[in-house]
Every structure is written in C-alpha cells, then in structure tokens.
Enzyme design. Structure first.
Site, PDB file in Angstrom:
ATOM      1  N   ASP A 280     -10.083 121.685 -24.021  1.00  0.00           N
ATOM      2  CA  ASP A 280      -9.971 121.043 -22.718  1.00  0.00           C
ATOM      3  C   ASP A 280     -10.445 121.988 -21.616  1.00  0.00           C
ATOM      4  O   ASP A 280      -9.768 122.960 -21.289  1.00  0.00           O
ATOM      5  CB  ASP A 280      -8.515 120.639 -22.476  1.00  0.00           C
TER       6      ASP A 280
ATOM      7  N   ASP B 274     -15.635 117.996 -17.503  1.00  0.00           N
ATOM      8  CA  ASP B 274     -14.334 118.038 -18.172  1.00  0.00           C
ATOM      9  C   ASP B 274     -14.440 117.485 -19.584  1.00  0.00           C
ATOM     10  O   ASP B 274     -14.693 116.291 -19.770  1.00  0.00           O
ATOM     11  CB  ASP B 274     -13.314 117.225 -17.365  1.00  0.00           C
TER      12      ASP B 274
END
Length: 460
Positions: free
Chosen positions: A103, A333
């Site tokens: 992440d 992201d």
C-alpha cells in the site's frame, strides 16, 4: 491511513493479550484476494460493483483521513480479486512468513497477531471452508519486544507526539508501553500494539523494525505493508533509495502460480538497467503537509492535462495540482483499484468518451449494476475501438493507457469506463491514480531523486 490513541483502560485490556512478550531485494507481487482460489463474487458485474465500492471508500478516506547486503532484493507480487496486490514478508526469530497487501497510500506495516486474532467481515468468499487468516505468534519469536511509550517510534505509528503519564516514577515511566493504535482505512480498521521485531528479506536482516501487532480488524483480509512517505513505512525504515514494481494483469487474479516482482534498492546504487528506458515525472510537494499530516504520506504527481482521442479534456486545474490550502492534486496509490476523480474533473472526461464513442450503444441499465459509467454494448472485446486516453505529466512524461487499463470488459458484450467519482468534496486529493490503470506498467519510485518513473511492459 490514520492512527488513533485509545484510553489507558483499553490499553491495559489489550495488553492482557500479550503475557508472552518481553518488555535491493525482489519480492513476488500478487493481486490480493480472499483466502481461496475461487472468485468470491456471483458474477463479474458483482465483482465490478464491489471494486467500485472499495475504490470510493478508499478515496473518501484518502481525501479526508479521520483523526482518532545485496544492491537490490526482489520478492514476488501477487494479484487478488478484491483489488489489492500482496507480497510475503518474514518477521521474528525464527522467521514467520506472512502475506501483506502492498500500500503506497499509507505508512504503517502491521500483521495479524497472536492466536486470539479476530477479524470481522474479512472473508470475501461464501465458502465456509476458507482458510483462517494466518497470524504472527509473538511468543514463538525471541526477538519480539513491545515498544515503550518513551520510544520515539511510538509517535511514528500514532503520527503524533504521545504524552506519557506525567505522574509515574522514573522506573515505571521507562516500562510504560506505547498506547494501542487504531488505524482507519477506506473500508476497514485494525487495532493493536506496536512491536519491535526483526524483518528478514532474502538474506538481509533488519532488527528493531517497527511493526504493528494487530489483534482486532475489520474488512482486512491480510496485513498491510505501508510504502508511503511516513517514518514507519517499509521504505523509510529500510532507508531505500528507490523501490519499483510491475502490476500483473487483473486477468491473473488469485492465481498463485502467476506473479510479478517488487524490487527494493537497499544500497541506493545509481545503476539500474531499466532507468534509461523510463519516463520520469517529479514528485510534487503539497504546501500544507505540515498542517495536514495525514497527507504527508502521499506521493503527489504533477498531472498537466488529459486527452481523449487527442482532444484536450478541460477540467479545473485545482484538481490536478495541490493548492495553497493543501487540497487538490493527484496522488498515486496502489491500494486504490479504480482511479478516483473529483466530480468536476470526472464529468468532462466521461462526457468526452460519450461524445466520441458513437459506434457502440450506451447501456445505462448496466451502469446501475456495476457502479461504473459510461457503459457500452460491444460485440467483441478483441476488436473494439475506443478513443485513446493519454495522461501528460510535468517533466515531459506522457503515457497512453492500453484500453484494457481504462475499460473493463464483462461477459455478455459490455464495456465500462473504470474511473469513479463520488459526492463532491473540496478537501483532499482531486484525483487518485489507482492500480487498475497501472496494469502491465513498470513503476519506479526514485526516492533519492524525488521522481516517479514508468514504462509499459508485460509484467511477469
């Protein structure tokens, strides 16, 4: 991602679960799905709707976080059906190997922890035989230690200075533990306590690595390896000069035999055989990261413009570049599946596709089912002709996305644009570049030179 300190009463109750703890590498990258190789949705439309929901939830969180010795090492990166990509990391003495979702939009590394680990709504499969999430067992590791309240790393995981009890004596202060953390993500939560552990990466050992030992989670099918900018992130703790990955096509979701790679540049060497072939764009500074610390973990990009079929899509510039108030701008992201765009930016893009696509009939009934729009009736995905989507970045880099990176083709001859929007908000990033749009791209985060490099290639 946000961490929130709880009360000392809760701290004591949580600590009761820990009676047994004393006070460039290449990694396979997998798409992360539930603990089963079966597709966890009744049909493809349900799957798309799920990914839309999680992408929007992720966007709401990122826009408005709630405050409560080799040169490189390589590890496999696997893809999963609920939208994430996973790597395997080993912690402890002796090492225990666990799966983590990679992440780049958060900075804490945490794993499911202790034999009492509880995760609510963490199975995305209707099968009752899905394997239980594998937790880390601290009592089986001789290197596990609870982080103390006075330890500077305690503030790393809480993203703020922690006020330890001022009334305690010197000795008891030294033994006072770091308060439990609560981390909020777009569609999930995790709660636990900070540990100091040894991280093992293909022959490299990193002692005193800060990692979260979570005992309670919601909607989290695996631990998370934060690759954002914060002090607690994996790149920061390892002192990486750069890291890179290639995101496997979504066609290989949940296939344990198919993986691409995550590469970590441990020694920060300048030599890289891919560097000359990459296009680079500099990371952009958000002028208000000091006031909005939650935004400080994001990687901001300078997106100059977007074209559809060669036609410039006009959208408010405030959504492409962070303003003086810290809002707006574009971030990349890996934890977001479908790219999110603020409504004032999305509508002109959607309208331009609708204007240019005249050979295929729009089917609005499927838009309500999938949550994506616009959707079109296509006869054959292999021969479909859609306008080119091209992104132009600062520094001269531009990229034309393959059509399968911005349209999802569903059985039955339906194709839907895989970008989403939600209720208008003026705060937070104006655009979040998701992993679906970066399939089969080699992406390099050059932290030493503050830039992002990329090029299209078939990930394997």
């Amino acid at each position: 991602m946000v961490s929130v300190s709880s009360s000392w009463l809760y701290c004591l109750s949580l600590l009761s679960l820990f009676p047994f703890i004393s006070s460039s590498i290449t990694i396979p990258l997998q798409q992360q799905y539930p603990q089963t190789n079966q597709i966890p949705f009744q049909d493809q439309y349900q799957k798309l709707n799920h990914l839309v929901t999680t992408s929007l939830a992720r966007a709401r969180h990122l826009k408005n976080p709630q405050t409560t010795p080799a040169a490189t090492t390589t590890t496999p990166l696997f893809s999963h059906s609920y939208g994430g990509y996973s790597i395997s990391l080993s912690f402890g003495t002796p090492p225990q190997t666990l799966s983590f979702i990679m992440d780049t939009g958060s900075d804490v590394v945490w794993f499911p922890c202790t034999s009492r680990y509880l995760c609510k709504h963490c199975s995305f499969s209707s099968s009752s035989s899905s394997p239980r999430i594998q937790p880390f067992i601290p009592k089986e590791s001789s290197s596990s230690k609870i982080i103390g309240c006075k330890n500077p790393k305690c503030s790393w995981i809480h993203q703020s200075n922690i006020n330890c009890d001022q009334d305690c004596s010197v000795n008891s202060c030294l033994n006072q533990t770091c308060p439990p953390y609560m981390i909020l993500y777009g569609s999930g939560t995790t709660v636990g306590i900070a540990l100091s552990e040894t991280l093992h990466l293909h022959g490299l050992s990193k002692p005193n690595f800060l990692v979260g030992c979570s005992v309670l989670s919601s909607h989290q099918p695996a631990g998370i390896a934060g690759f954002g900018r914060g002090l607690s992130s994996l790149p920061s703790q390892l002192g990486l000069g750069k890291f890179s990955y290639c995101l496997l096509s979504r066609r290989f979701d949940d296939d344990t035999k198919k993986s691409s790679s995550l590469v970590l540049d441990i020694e920060q060497l300048d030599s890289d055989k891919k560097t000359n072939a990459l296009m680079y764009t500099p990371f952009v500074k958000n002028p208000k990261v000091e006031d909005k610390s939650s935004f400080s973990v994001y990687y901001y990009l300078g997106l100059r413009r977007i074209t559809v079929g060669g036609h410039h899509v006009k959208m408010p510039y405030k959504y492409l570049s962070p303003g003086e108030d810290g809002n707006g701008g574009v971030i990349i992201d890996s934890g977001t599946t479908f790219t999110f765009m603020a409504r004032e930016a999305f509508e002109p893009l959607s309208d331009e596709f609708i204007r240019q696509i005249t050979d295929y009939k729009r089917i609005k009934e499927f838009e309500g089912v999938t949550g994506l729009r616009p959707c079109f009736n296509v006869s054959d995905a292999k021969t479909v002709s859609f306008p080119e989507l091209r992104l132009y970045f600062k520094g001269g880099a531009d990229v034309a996305l393959p059509v399968e990176n911005y349209f999802a083709f569903v059985g039955g001859g339906v194709a839907c644009l895989t970008m989403v929007t939600g209720p208008e908000r003026v705060d937070g990033p104006g655009m979040i570049l998701g992993s679906f749009q970066m399939q089969n791209f080699y992406v390099e985060y050059d932290l030493r030179n503050e830039r992002l490099g990329f090029k299209q290639e078939k990930c394997k």
